[in-house]
Design an enzyme around this catalytic site. Sequence first.
Site, short mmCIF file in Angstrom:
data_model
loop_
_atom_site.label_atom_id
_atom_site.label_comp_id
_atom_site.label_asym_id
_atom_site.label_seq_id
_atom_site.Cartn_x
_atom_site.Cartn_y
_atom_site.Cartn_z
N HIS A 206 0.80 -1.23 0.00
CA HIS A 206 0.00 0.00 0.00
C HIS A 206 0.83 1.27 0.00
O HIS A 206 0.29 2.37 -0.09
CB HIS A 206 -0.97 0.03 1.19
C1 UD1 Z 1 -2.33 5.90 5.11
C2 UD1 Z 1 -1.06 6.49 5.72
C3 UD1 Z 1 0.03 5.44 5.75
C4 UD1 Z 1 -0.44 4.19 6.45
C5 UD1 Z 1 -1.73 3.69 5.82
C6 UD1 Z 1 -2.27 2.55 6.63
C7 UD1 Z 1 -0.71 8.89 5.28
C8 UD1 Z 1 0.08 9.88 4.53
N1 UD1 Z 1 -0.56 7.61 4.90
O1 UD1 Z 1 -2.04 5.59 3.75
O2 UD1 Z 1 1.14 5.95 6.47
O3 UD1 Z 1 0.56 3.21 6.33
O4 UD1 Z 1 -2.70 4.75 5.83
O5 UD1 Z 1 -3.11 1.73 5.89
O6 UD1 Z 1 -1.43 9.25 6.17
N2 UD1 Z 1 -9.31 4.56 0.54
C9 UD1 Z 1 -10.53 3.96 0.41
N3 UD1 Z 1 -11.17 3.55 1.56
C10 UD1 Z 1 -10.66 3.73 2.80
C11 UD1 Z 1 -9.41 4.35 2.91
C12 UD1 Z 1 -8.74 4.77 1.77
O7 UD1 Z 1 -11.06 3.79 -0.68
O8 UD1 Z 1 -11.28 3.32 3.80
C13 UD1 Z 1 -8.62 4.98 -0.70
C14 UD1 Z 1 -8.98 6.38 -1.15
O9 UD1 Z 1 -8.97 6.41 -2.52
C15 UD1 Z 1 -7.82 7.21 -0.63
C16 UD1 Z 1 -6.66 6.23 -0.80
O10 UD1 Z 1 -7.22 4.96 -0.49
O11 UD1 Z 1 -7.65 8.37 -1.36
C17 UD1 Z 1 -5.49 6.48 0.12
O12 UD1 Z 1 -5.93 6.60 1.47
P1 UD1 Z 1 -5.12 7.53 2.49
O13 UD1 Z 1 -5.72 7.40 3.84
O14 UD1 Z 1 -4.97 8.90 1.96
O15 UD1 Z 1 -3.67 6.92 2.48
P2 UD1 Z 1 -3.20 5.42 2.68
O16 UD1 Z 1 -2.53 4.98 1.44
O17 UD1 Z 1 -4.30 4.62 3.23
N1 UDP Z 2 -3.93 -5.31 8.86
C1 UDP Z 2 -5.21 -5.85 8.96
N2 UDP Z 2 -5.84 -6.22 7.81
C2 UDP Z 2 -5.28 -6.08 6.58
C3 UDP Z 2 -3.97 -5.54 6.50
C4 UDP Z 2 -3.33 -5.15 7.65
O1 UDP Z 2 -5.74 -5.99 10.06
O2 UDP Z 2 -5.92 -6.43 5.57
C5 UDP Z 2 -3.25 -4.89 10.10
C6 UDP Z 2 -1.87 -5.48 10.31
O3 UDP Z 2 -1.96 -6.73 10.95
C7 UDP Z 2 -1.20 -4.42 11.17
C8 UDP Z 2 -1.79 -3.14 10.63
O4 UDP Z 2 -3.02 -3.50 10.00
O5 UDP Z 2 -1.56 -4.56 12.53
C9 UDP Z 2 -0.86 -2.51 9.66
O6 UDP Z 2 -1.51 -1.51 8.94
P1 UDP Z 2 -1.06 -1.01 7.51
O7 UDP Z 2 -0.23 -2.03 6.86
O8 UDP Z 2 -2.29 -0.55 6.82
O9 UDP Z 2 -0.24 0.31 7.86
P2 UDP Z 2 1.25 0.61 8.35
O10 UDP Z 2 1.56 -0.25 9.52
O11 UDP Z 2 2.16 0.39 7.19
O12 UDP Z 2 1.21 2.06 8.68
#
Ligand code: UD1
Ligand code: UDP
Length: 354
Positions: A206
Amino acid sequence: MPNKVIATVVGARPQFIKAAPVSRALKDSFQEILIHTGQHYDYGMSDVFFEEMEMQKPNFHLGIGGGNHSEQTGKMLIELEKVLNTIKPNILLVYGDTNSTLAGALSAAKTNIPVAHIEAGLRSYNRTMPEEINRVLTDHISTFLFCPTDVAIKNLAKEGITNGVHQAGDVMFDALLHNLTLARKKSDILFRLNIAKSEYALATIHRAANTDDKEKLKSILDGLASLETKVILPLHPRTSKMMNEWNLSVNKNIDLIEPIGYFDMLILQENANCILTDSGGVQKEAYLLGVRCITLREETEWVETVEAGWNILVGANSQLIRDSFVNWFPKTERIKFYGNGDASVKIAEILKQI
Ligand code: UD1
Ligand code: UDP
């Protein structure tokens, strides 16, 4: 009811997981007001965690998801200041390194509320990562800095931050210990996916640097396609959006599934023969569960897992993904880097002294 008020800002999947044990530990000493920014909003990215971990419902839900970084962070700042002026908490608590973390910390600092940062001091030293900017800025405006590792303490010292710094251990270890037993009882994911222990690899992707670069994303998918094993890939919405945009599909050894809850994720991790990921939290969980981890990044904040020989950094290079999967196995015992599973209690004890 306790008269001290702590406001907690969460918004993204890993923050719900981290907040659950800390909220439990704070309960006797603080009235906790939970503010959900709405950064993650799908059921499988947000509500499922509140349900599984029986967390209190957010007192405020700001509904700010999607959009680019400035738009998302700016909207959060506007709404958070209104909430903080209404509830006037004694402390504001944030987790990790997302845009919700920075917005929470900045809005508190500007309204003179002390900030407590859990997972302080982590650095990738890659300033093109949005998370690195969020971490550095949050640490520099925090009053309480709870570091999960010794490396994090040293990183802060290099930036001149030594006051208010505590090594309490990692709250993700607390979360894992608390939920793994429950997960083993409640999750039937192996049955649902028709897989058995050690007969599959688990992957997550991601990170913006991988998903927003077509060549890199394709190269990672090619690497996964080259593995002679089934690969379970719970797909983050960011990644599915980009795969659709670029018309990228996956080989038949890859089982694409929706994002899953924490219980299912723990079981899939515990039973995998290998984890391939660009997630921060998943790298650490792989280590804690004793599963080798191939990290799809050039650098990591969790350097101790690499030094210990349980994590290898391969970037988005499909050949390195395959070579590492085939030839690389940890050879050493694991060292306890992340505390004893009581980080949340230690953090609550320190915050209680205020
Ligand atoms: C964010 C965090 C990242 C973290 C990740 C955990 C920032 C800059 N990044 O990244 O550090 O590792 O969360 O998962 O804050 N979207 C959906 N549904 C949702 C959420 C997101 O469709 O419930 C889609 C949307 O198109 C959105 C895109 O995912 O624009 C990115 O979501 P966003 O929260 O901006 O960043 P992440 O890539 O999730
Ligand atoms: N996780 C989850 N379901 C998923 C993917 C990740 O519950 O489908 C959990 C994972 O076990 C960990 C946390 O989400 O505890 C990590 O989140 P993510 O990878 O989204 O973000 P990051 O840690 O890179 O910020």
